[in-house]
Write an enzyme that holds these catalytic residues in place. Structure first.
Site: not given
Ligand code: UT7
Length: 330
Positions: A114, A254, A285
């Site tokens: 990216c 980004h 993204n």
């Molecule tokens: O471009 C390169 C760089 N990329 C980035 O910088 C991306 C960086 N990361 C992020 O933007 C975020 O970490 C994400 C958007 C990918 C995820 O958000 P988060 O707030 O960090 O969520 P998480 O991974 O901690 O997940 C929280 C909960 C989990 O459920 P439990 O374990 O708490 O029950 C996930 O399973 O949300 C769940 N979850 C979803 N729920 C509904 C993960 N994806 C989804 C989804 N819909 N699409």
């Protein structure tokens, strides 16, 4: 003789097909509410089955060359940032060279995920300042849908396809590239990775069955690095240009996640939030392409005044990160 590298023209291309949060609700266990609150995304674009990184890149490039008031024959060098090349080899840059008919140009792909647009910009700046070339075409293009697992809700809601381009020249009006700062940390390589398809894990029935040709990301970890690294890159870039943070009138980050963008924005307290430019809601993204698409849309929407300073920043797999300071000049 002091040569100033400047972005003389910009272009972007977004494929027509729109993938909405409601569409994703039909594909995986997710909701519009979760996606909007956690990422800020509402829609993203998807390339058609016959649309590839090279073709999208060439369309953005054509627009940038026209915007610069040049023709394909004027281009000396083509730098293409992508993590979704048409082939492992030959380079996508060579395919774009052919599509544009840029017969005099040398061509090279850059792999900095990216952050690729900023890495390419940095090389273009050095090439121009050294006097080696006059007009360098920077292209960032991605068909991320080709490596996205539409059964994995933690990644499939995030990514979209698209391309951006700019012409960096030694002459003409444009955005002078004042300073660029880049960084990397290969220790964190596994946090964001497409595991198979390279020489370590060549394609096999097993790699396909194990979904190893798709993007894998430790989202939470990547999130923390993204904020920290982009913040420090911005600071280093501002210091290198010997300007005050208050002199910056636009930040173009980004577009990985609205929460990451908001965290970066907090650092620029003097800037109203609309001056931290966002496309994340409509394109998601688009990896290497994202900063270039946002910069192109900013230039088309706003008439940037002489002297206005714009800070670009990006972060991605590798890990890689960077920032670039631009200044409008006539
Ligand atoms: O471009 C390169 C760089 N990329 C980035 O910088 C991306 C960086 N990361 C992020 O933007 C975020 O970490 C994400 C958007 C990918 C995820 O958000 P988060 O707030 O960090 O969520 P998480 O991974 O901690 O997940 C929280 C909960 C989990 O459920 P439990 O374990 O708490 O029950 C996930 O399973 O949300 C769940 N979850 C979803 N729920 C509904 C993960 N994806 C989804 C989804 N819909 N699409």
């Amino acid at each position: 003789m002091i040569r100033v590298a400047r972005i003389r023209g910009t272009g972007a291309y977004l494929p027509e097909r729109v993938l909405t949060n409601q569409d994703l609700e039909q594909m995986v266990d997710t909701s519009d509410e979760w996606i909007v609150t956690r990422t800020g995304m509402k829609e993203r674009r998807l390339a058609g089955p016959d649309e590839f990184t090279s073709g999208m890149g060439a369309k953005a490039a054509q627009r940038a060359i026209e915007d610069a008031g040049l023709v394909a024959d004027d281009i000396d060098f083509i730098l293409v940032a992508t993590l979704t090349p048409d082939y492992l080899f030959p380079s996508t840059a060579c395919l774009i060279q052919q599509l544009l008919g840029a017969k005099k140009a040398a061509s090279l792909d850059i792999q900095a995920a990216c952050t690729g647009y900023l890495y390419a910009l940095s090389l273009a700046k050095s090439f121009i300042e050294s006097g080696a070339y006059r007009h360098i075409l920077v292209v960032a293009a991605e068909k991320l849908s080709s490596i996205t697992n539409y059964k994995d809700r933690s990644t499939c809601v995030l990514f979209g396809d698209g391309a951006s381009a700019c012409v960096v020249s030694s002459e003409g009006e444009g955005l002078a590239i004042q300073s660029v700062r880049l960084g990397s940390d290969g220790e964190q390589a596994e946090l964001l990775i497409q595991p198979a398809g390279g020489c370590r894990l060549p394609a096999s029935a097993e790699t396909v069955a194990n979904d190893q040709h798709f993007i894998r990301m430790a989202g939470n970890e990547v999130f923390k690095h993204a904020v920290r690294r982009m913040e420090s890159a911005c600071k280093e870039c501002i210091d290198a240009a010997q300007i005050d943070e208050l002199d910056i009138s636009w930040v173009v980050p980004h577009q990985a996640n609205i929460r990451i963008i908001d965290a970066i924005a907090k650092r620029f307290k003097h800037l109203p939030s609309e001056r931290v430019y966002k496309t994340v809601q409509k394109y998601g993204n688009t990896s290497a392409s994202s900063v270039g698409i946002a910069l192109h849309e900013l230039r088309k929407e706003q008439s940037l005044q002489e002297g206005e300073k714009i800070l670009l920043t990006a972060f991605g797999a590798g890990l890689t990160w960077g920032a670039a300071l631009l200044q409008a000049q006539r």
